[in-house]
Design a protein around this motif. Structure first.
Motif, mmCIF file in Angstrom:
data_model
loop_
_atom_site.group_PDB
_atom_site.id
_atom_site.type_symbol
_atom_site.label_atom_id
_atom_site.label_comp_id
_atom_site.label_asym_id
_atom_site.label_seq_id
_atom_site.Cartn_x
_atom_site.Cartn_y
_atom_site.Cartn_z
ATOM 1 N N ALA A 87 0.837 -1.213 0.000
ATOM 2 C CA ALA A 87 0.000 0.000 0.000
ATOM 3 C C ALA A 87 0.867 1.258 0.000
ATOM 4 O O ALA A 87 0.592 2.209 -0.739
ATOM 5 N N TYR A 88 1.916 1.278 0.811
ATOM 6 C CA TYR A 88 2.820 2.420 0.817
ATOM 7 C C TYR A 88 3.529 2.570 -0.528
ATOM 8 O O TYR A 88 3.729 3.673 -1.016
ATOM 9 N N TYR A 89 3.903 1.451 -1.137
ATOM 10 C CA TYR A 89 4.571 1.494 -2.440
ATOM 11 C C TYR A 89 3.622 2.066 -3.496
ATOM 12 O O TYR A 89 4.007 2.942 -4.266
ATOM 13 N N GLY A 90 2.394 1.590 -3.513
ATOM 14 C CA GLY A 90 1.411 2.115 -4.458
ATOM 15 C C GLY A 90 1.154 3.590 -4.242
ATOM 16 O O GLY A 90 1.054 4.373 -5.191
ATOM 17 N N SER A 91 1.088 3.992 -2.988
ATOM 18 C CA SER A 91 0.893 5.400 -2.658
ATOM 19 C C SER A 91 2.077 6.243 -3.132
ATOM 20 O O SER A 91 1.905 7.338 -3.672
ATOM 21 N N TYR A 92 3.279 5.718 -2.943
ATOM 22 C CA TYR A 92 4.481 6.436 -3.390
ATOM 23 C C TYR A 92 4.454 6.633 -4.906
ATOM 24 O O TYR A 92 4.731 7.722 -5.406
ATOM 25 N N LEU A 93 4.128 5.567 -5.640
ATOM 26 C CA LEU A 93 4.070 5.670 -7.097
ATOM 27 C C LEU A 93 3.026 6.691 -7.529
ATOM 28 O O LEU A 93 3.269 7.482 -8.449
ATOM 29 N N ALA A 94 1.883 6.687 -6.881
ATOM 30 C CA ALA A 94 0.823 7.635 -7.226
ATOM 31 C C ALA A 94 1.264 9.070 -6.957
ATOM 32 O O ALA A 94 0.993 9.972 -7.757
ATOM 33 N N LYS A 95 1.965 9.282 -5.862
ATOM 34 C CA LYS A 95 2.465 10.627 -5.542
ATOM 35 C C LYS A 95 3.478 11.108 -6.572
ATOM 36 O O LYS A 95 3.636 12.308 -6.778
ATOM 37 N N GLN A 96 4.161 10.155 -7.217
ATOM 38 C CA GLN A 96 5.138 10.505 -8.250
ATOM 39 C C GLN A 96 4.479 10.692 -9.616
ATOM 40 O O GLN A 96 5.164 10.949 -10.600
ATOM 41 N N GLY A 97 3.148 10.555 -9.678
ATOM 42 C CA GLY A 97 2.428 10.757 -10.925
ATOM 43 C C GLY A 97 2.051 9.487 -11.649
ATOM 44 O O GLY A 97 1.379 9.522 -12.669
ATOM 45 N N ASN A 98 2.486 8.344 -11.143
ATOM 46 C CA ASN A 98 2.159 7.047 -11.756
ATOM 47 C C ASN A 98 0.904 6.478 -11.093
ATOM 48 O O ASN A 98 0.949 5.462 -10.407
ATOM 49 N N GLY A 102 0.456 2.896 -9.389
ATOM 50 C CA GLY A 102 0.285 2.908 -7.938
ATOM 51 C C GLY A 102 -0.985 2.196 -7.512
ATOM 52 O O GLY A 102 -0.996 1.421 -6.546
ATOM 53 N N TYR A 103 -2.056 2.425 -8.246
ATOM 54 C CA TYR A 103 -3.342 1.785 -7.937
ATOM 55 C C TYR A 103 -3.232 0.270 -8.025
ATOM 56 O O TYR A 103 -3.895 -0.455 -7.291
ATOM 57 N N HIS A 104 -2.372 -0.196 -8.893
ATOM 58 C CA HIS A 104 -2.181 -1.640 -9.078
ATOM 59 C C HIS A 104 -1.751 -2.318 -7.782
ATOM 60 O O HIS A 104 -2.127 -3.461 -7.516
ATOM 61 N N TYR A 105 -0.971 -1.631 -6.964
ATOM 62 C CA TYR A 105 -0.442 -2.238 -5.740
ATOM 63 C C TYR A 105 -1.243 -1.884 -4.497
ATOM 64 O O TYR A 105 -1.034 -2.469 -3.446
ATOM 65 N N VAL A 106 -2.136 -0.938 -4.615
ATOM 66 C CA VAL A 106 -2.961 -0.572 -3.471
ATOM 67 C C VAL A 106 -4.219 -1.364 -3.540
ATOM 68 O O VAL A 106 -4.709 -2.004 -2.744
#
Length: 106
Positions: A87-98, A102-106
């Protein structure tokens, strides 16, 4: 646990994590064996608490703990803390614009 926070490029670690995750299918991740090593289970509990605390104290260092949680989950099996790392990884990716990635891992 091998977490190096200083002197390491976050973007390089993100690429390492993408490479690691790309070597596993979604089914492999979702159907991973449970973690059974008591030492790893305790380490994961520690990392989960560390990650939550670092969110407030050292937010720029959170990705390093996140990556370690995912790495240990993929190599030693899933624990109750594993979803927190993803969830943190997906959130990090989303914050970077991906957002989609990011949604894929959350």
């Amino acid at each position: 646990l091998g977490i190096e926070v200083q002197g390491t490029n976050v973007e390089a670690r993100v690429q390492e994590m993408k490479d690691l995750l790309s070597s596993h299918t979604d089914d492999e991740i979702l159907n991973s064996k449970p973690m059974t090593d008591p030492t790893m289970i305790i380490a994961m509990k520690f990392l989960g608490k560390l990650e939550t605390g670092m969110t407030l104290i050292m937010p720029k260092s959170v990705p390093y703990v996140t990556f370690k949680i995912i790495e240990l989950s993929l190599t030693h099996g899933m624990s109750p803390v594993s979803p927190l790392g993803f969830a943190y990884y997906g959130s990090y990716l989303a914050k970077q614009g991906n957002i989609n990635e990011g949604y894929h891992y959350v």
